[in-house]
Design an enzyme around this catalytic site. Structure first.
Site, PDB file in Angstrom:
ATOM      1  N   CYS A  17      33.913  42.903  43.362  1.00 39.51           N
ATOM      2  CA  CYS A  17      32.728  43.607  42.895  1.00 39.51           C
ATOM      3  C   CYS A  17      32.151  42.789  41.745  1.00 39.51           C
ATOM      4  CB  CYS A  17      33.008  45.059  42.518  1.00 39.51           C
ATOM      5  SG  CYS A  17      34.061  45.340  41.098  1.00 39.51           S
ATOM      6  N   CYS A  91      28.629  43.367  45.632  1.00 33.59           N
ATOM      7  CA  CYS A  91      28.234  42.019  45.208  1.00 33.59           C
ATOM      8  C   CYS A  91      27.611  41.255  46.364  1.00 33.59           C
ATOM      9  CB  CYS A  91      29.394  41.237  44.616  1.00 33.59           C
ATOM     10  SG  CYS A  91      30.602  40.706  45.819  1.00 33.59           S
ATOM     11  N   CYS A  95      29.343  36.455  47.387  1.00 31.03           N
ATOM     12  CA  CYS A  95      30.676  36.081  47.833  1.00 31.03           C
ATOM     13  C   CYS A  95      30.571  34.944  48.846  1.00 31.03           C
ATOM     14  CB  CYS A  95      31.361  37.289  48.469  1.00 31.03           C
ATOM     15  SG  CYS A  95      33.088  36.995  48.842  1.00 31.03           S
TER      16      CYS A  95
END
Length: 143
Positions: A17, A91, A95
């Site tokens: 996150c 997020c 990533c």
């Protein structure tokens, strides 16, 4: 500096996150608590906070899981490479994506700035998601 960690044969899960201070810390703690040593557990954040959310610490303490010693960690490419399953929680596109990895995005409310009463339902929702993940990737061995 070492490269990828040696394989243990256990599935490895990375929870990500933004601040690595609430959702991902609770998810990592639940997975460690519920699956024990059957799974390798990591958590990280794309922009880690200074400390784990005190309301998340308290909410987990209420169910007997201590995350007070955890610290937010920065998300690295190696961390993703070393994980079999990467679970993002708000997020999304920050990533890194690698072929052969499994990616899941868990839509969860952000506990940042919330009191413990608001964090409890998030904690409980994460537990249900983690239980489903364990059943899929690391079920209890049958006797």
């Amino acid at each position: 500096m070492s490269s990828a960690a040696p394989s243990t044969g256990k599935p490895s899960v990375l929870f990500v996150c933004v601040h690595n201070a609430g959702r991902s810390q609770m998810a990592a703690a639940w997975l460690s608590h519920l699956a024990g040593d059957r799974v390798e557990v990591r958590s990280a954040g794309s922009a880690p906070g200074k400390e784990v959310n005190p309301a998340a610490v308290e909410a987990m303490r209420e169910v007997g899981v201590d995350i007070s010693a955890e610290v937010p960690k920065i998300l690295t490419v190696d961390t993703v490479k070393e994980s079999d399953v990467c679970i993002t929680m708000g997020c999304g596109d920050t990533c890194p994506v690698f072929p052969g990895k499994r990616y899941l995005d868990w839509k969860l409310d952000d506990p940042a700035g919330q009191g413990v009463a608001a964090v409890r339902p998030i904690r409980d929702e994460i537990k249900v998601l983690v239980e489903g993940l364990i059943a899929e990737i690391a079920p209890e061995p049958t006797a």
